[in-house]
Every structure is written in C-alpha cells, then in structure tokens.
Design a protein around this motif. Sequence first.
Motif, short mmCIF file in Angstrom:
data_model
loop_
_atom_site.label_atom_id
_atom_site.label_comp_id
_atom_site.label_asym_id
_atom_site.label_seq_id
_atom_site.Cartn_x
_atom_site.Cartn_y
_atom_site.Cartn_z
N ARG A 87 1.27 -1.16 0.03
CA ARG A 87 0.15 0.23 0.44
C ARG A 87 0.79 1.34 0.18
O ARG A 87 0.52 2.51 -0.60
CB ARG A 87 -0.96 0.07 1.56
N LEU B 154 2.58 1.37 -3.53
CA LEU B 154 1.14 2.37 -4.31
C LEU B 154 0.72 3.97 -4.04
O LEU B 154 1.48 4.86 -4.62
CB LEU B 154 -0.13 1.72 -4.86
N PHE B 155 1.46 4.94 -2.53
CA PHE B 155 0.98 5.76 -2.32
C PHE B 155 2.44 6.35 -3.17
O PHE B 155 2.52 7.57 -3.44
CB PHE B 155 0.67 5.98 -0.95
N PHE C 290 2.40 7.03 -6.86
CA PHE C 290 1.52 8.18 -6.49
C PHE C 290 2.30 9.36 -6.78
O PHE C 290 1.51 10.16 -7.50
CB PHE C 290 0.05 8.16 -5.90
N ALA D 220 -8.15 10.40 -6.47
CA ALA D 220 -6.55 10.12 -7.19
C ALA D 220 -6.14 8.92 -5.53
O ALA D 220 -6.56 7.57 -6.03
CB ALA D 220 -5.74 9.85 -7.96
N ILE E 20 -6.73 4.71 -5.11
CA ILE E 20 -5.54 4.42 -5.05
C ILE E 20 -5.55 3.56 -3.56
O ILE E 20 -5.22 2.18 -3.58
CB ILE E 20 -4.26 5.22 -5.33
N TYR E 21 -6.26 3.99 -2.43
CA TYR E 21 -6.79 3.70 -1.65
C TYR E 21 -7.67 2.39 -1.38
O TYR E 21 -6.62 1.28 -1.10
CB TYR E 21 -7.13 4.65 -0.45
N SER F 123 -5.31 -0.36 -3.30
CA SER F 123 -4.38 -1.24 -2.43
C SER F 123 -5.09 -2.06 -1.20
O SER F 123 -4.45 -3.27 -0.86
CB SER F 123 -3.60 -0.30 -2.75
#
Length: 594
Positions: free
Chosen positions: A12, A15-16, A19, A306, A310-311, A314
């Motif tokens: 997670r 991914l953040f 971003f 966004a 994404i959250y 993830s």
Amino acid sequence: MFFRALNDLKLRKKLFLSFIVVVFIPVLIVGIFLTDQLRGMALDKAMDQTTTNVERVKARTQELIDVAYDSSYRMANDDRLATVSNKRYETVYEVVQAYRDFQEFNENRRLYKEISNLRFYIENPTMLDNWEFIQPEPAIVRSDWYQKAMASPNGTVSWHYIQDERDQKQYLSLVRKVSFVEQSTSGVLVINVNMNMLNAILNQESFETMLVDDRNTIMAANRPDRVGKTMEDIEFDQDVMKEESGSFEADVDGKASRVLIEPLIPVSSVNSLRIISVFSIDTIVKDANRINVYAFIVISASLLIAIILIYGVSTILSKRMLRLSKHITKVATGNLDLVLEIDGKDEIGQLSRQFNSMVYSINGLVEAVKNSNSQMNLLESKQNEIKLKMMASQINPHFLFNALESIRMKAHLKGEKEISRIVSLLGKLMRRILEVGNGKTKLADEMDIVRCYLDIQKFRYEGRLEYSLRIDPRLEKYSIPPLIIQPLVENAVIHGLENKLEGGKVSVQAGIEDDRIVIDVYDNGAGMTGEKIQQIYKSINQVEDDERNRIGLQNVHLRLLLIYGDGHGLHIESEPGIGTRISFTIPYGGEWHV
C-alpha cells in the motif's frame, strides 16, 4: 540502499509512493512553474506600465518646470529689474512708485498658471520688503540654497524645496543668481512652481509616485502624507535610496516592492531631480495569486479523488497478500497440512500456486532430515569426546605459577634476592597477561605490566638499560584496550637496544593534548631508515589471520584502527643511530572512558 528500503515498504505504501512520484510531484512542479510564470508576467506588465507612467510624469513635469526656467531667463535679462533693484531711493514714495511701475512679477503669475509666486532677494537698504523684493535676512543668507545660488556661475539654476515667507508653505522652487554687471551687484531670484498642478500630475498615477530632490526630500507625491518627508523618514531602503536611475527590489513600509527611479535633469540646472515610482509586489500579483488558489483547489480535489481510488485498489491487493502472509506464518510455525486457495491468474495467484508446491517439498525434506538426525547426533558425541581429550592435554597455568613461586622462595632462602625479585616480577607479569582477557584495562594497570617487563629486561641487560614511565594523573583510571603499550616497549627493547652496549634508554609517556590522549614510546637505539619505516607501515597495514602477530606491532596497529577509527593507528619516527619514537592517540572521553 534505496531499493532495499523500497523493498521493505508494504504494498500500500509503495502504491502511494508511486502516486506521489508519478503524479503528485509532476503536478506540483507544473503548478510552481505556472505560478512563477503568472507572477513574472504580472510583474513585467506592472513594470512596463510603471515605466510608461514615469515617462509621462517626467515629460509633464519637465514642461511645468520649463515654464519657470523660461520666466527666470527673461527676468535675469530684464533691464527694468536691474534699475528697480539697484536704484537708491530718497523717499518711501519713490519706492512705492517704482514697485507700482514694475509689474513683471504680476504679469508672470497672471500669464503662467504653472508659476505660483516670484520673489527677488537683493541687498538694497533703500528698498522696502513687499513679498516680491526682499532684503535677505541673516537666516536667509546662511541658508544652503542661497549660498549655492550666490556661488553658482551666471546662467545656471538650481531646484530646491524651500519655504515661501508669504504663506509659510513649501514649494519646489527655481533659484537663480542674477548679476548686474554695470552696478557690480547681484541678487537671487526664486520662482515657486504651482504645487497644485505638480501634485495633479502625480495624482493621475495608479502606483505611488514621488518627486524627490538631490537631498532625498519628497517635494511632491500622490500620497499627501509623504510630502515634505525624506526617504529616511519612510524607511526607504538605504542602498536603493542612493541610486540615480534603474529598477530595483526593496522593502518600502515593510512590504516587498519594485522601485523604478527615473532622473529628471532640468535645463541649465546644477542639480537634478528624481521621479520614483513604487508598487507593492503583493498588490500586483494579487490576481495571479487568486488564479493560483483556484488552480490549487481544483488540483487538490483531483489528487484527493486519485488517492481514494488508489486506496481502494491497494486495499483489494493488500487483502489477498495478507491471506498469503497468514498461510506462510502458519507454515513457519510447523503446520504443513495447508493448501492455499486464491483466485486469479495474476502474480498473487502465481505465488499461491508456488506456495503450495513449496509446502509439499518441505514435507519431503522434513522426512529426510529426521532420517539424518541420528547420524548427526552420533557425530556430535564423537566431537565432544575429542574436545574433552584436547582439554585434558592442556597445561594448567596454576601449575606454572606454583612452580615460579617455589623457585622464588628457594632463591630468597639462599639469599638470591635479585633472582627472587625477577622471578616474582615474571610471575606477576604472566598472571597479569593471562587475566586481561579481551576486555578493557586501566591505563595505570597497563603501565604496571610495562614496568614489570622493563624491570625484567633491565635485569637481563645488567645496567645497559634505563627507563622512565610518566603518566598524567588524570589518566590513571582511564580504560584502554589491554596489551596495547607493552608490545611497543618490547619492540623498542629487542629491536632498538639489542645491539647497544651501554646507555640504552626507553621512555614511555601518556598525556593529554587538546581532546586526545597521546601515548609515546621512545628508545635511543639503532633507529631505522625511511625505507625501513615504509616497509613496516606496509606490513602492519596488511590484515592477516596469523596468531603470531597477536601481540606485535601489526596487532596493536589494527586493534587501534578497529576500535578508534582511521587516524588513531601507530605513528613511527626514526633516524639511524639516534633512535625511534612510536606513538598513537586515543580520543579523550570516548566509549572506553570510565
């Protein structure tokens, strides 16, 4: 290092982070760039407008003061002014009549609205003061503008911000010396500029605009509270205040501002004026900032959406990975009867299939390990038996100490006190060396080992060896690595004094210099050449796993570097036939300090 830290992050967070790197930072850079461009465009536009306005103010002000100059030129060359000013009058009536006949001052005020008032200062005791012809009082004569006018050449003028005696108001005034050659006299003509017209010119400007003389006095401005003050009074930037022309950035009234200075040099003037325009940067970029705020709101909302997306993605991935992690944990605790079922053909699904295959392989390996354990246990028992036999073959150190003590007592009983003392020192030295282990020892105890060693060697060399030990009392309880000085002393005795027939000396010192402990071992033995010293340096810097070097120079040097770091190894100085000095430093107050 970076990729290792990246691999340690959870999915997670990765991914953040992706971003932020791929979306947020580029958007931020573009936003900053556009903000800077908008701000720069606003400032450039304001600067262009200010330049145009200042040029317009300069042109109109030049026209205004040119009228005063033209009038002063005519007056300076008017014969009637010379006649009226230099005549010696007998009666008051003659003076009044002469003033009545001379109407040039009134005509100038009537014809030229740009002129507010005219007056002429001349020393003629027969004349009367009527606000036009004035006898200069001492205060006037001493004034700066009057003295400059009297000292200036004919035909030149100067501009000053001075008070008119008639209405006690300050005016931008043309000051000109008028010389009467035939009469050998001179006076000072003062023409006041119409300040209402001058202020009207400045009041048309949107930015703060001022007309300033060469003494930094503000003579006119579109802000009435500025008029009559100096640039220092309004806390103007000292460096910019001295500039004659150009564009500058400065703090005005505590605000970041742009300042444009344009010189105004009147015709035939000995001094110049300046037009100063000031605009606040915050005021100019206000619209640009408002656009930036709207852009920031839109971008922030987009980024928030966004982040939410994404959250969600993830979270779905994390749940599948978490199930895989939980099964791996169960296997790690010994539960090998598991079968993991995760849907999907992506990388996570592939991992689940590989996991099931791994568990099956582990089950097979466990059985193989069980079969080999019995053989391993048998081998271990054989090894332990060998260790016991090796330990039994070792010499008990206490036997050696007891034997030395018996020799010492026998020598003492037979009157061999010196032999008894040396045997005692040898026993003490060996006991100390065996007791130090691999920990720490106090500097005083290390010096005691050195003293024992030197006493034994002194007995051996029969008077050919003298030594001195000096230690700073503050260092006696300071902890150092064990057997760090004795090998250096042994090296000095064996290699330095072995062939010296007499007068051998060894000196050991421990003191404090700045924030370091300096330990120095010196001998006056054979010494070494520079080439030999380089060979020793090369030898002691080679890391070799050799037990024979454990207490030699190499061992001491490497231990110092390992414990205290670079710069704390052995330092060797030597000259053939003179002696050798080996020294090293220890940080004072480090982890070894007790």
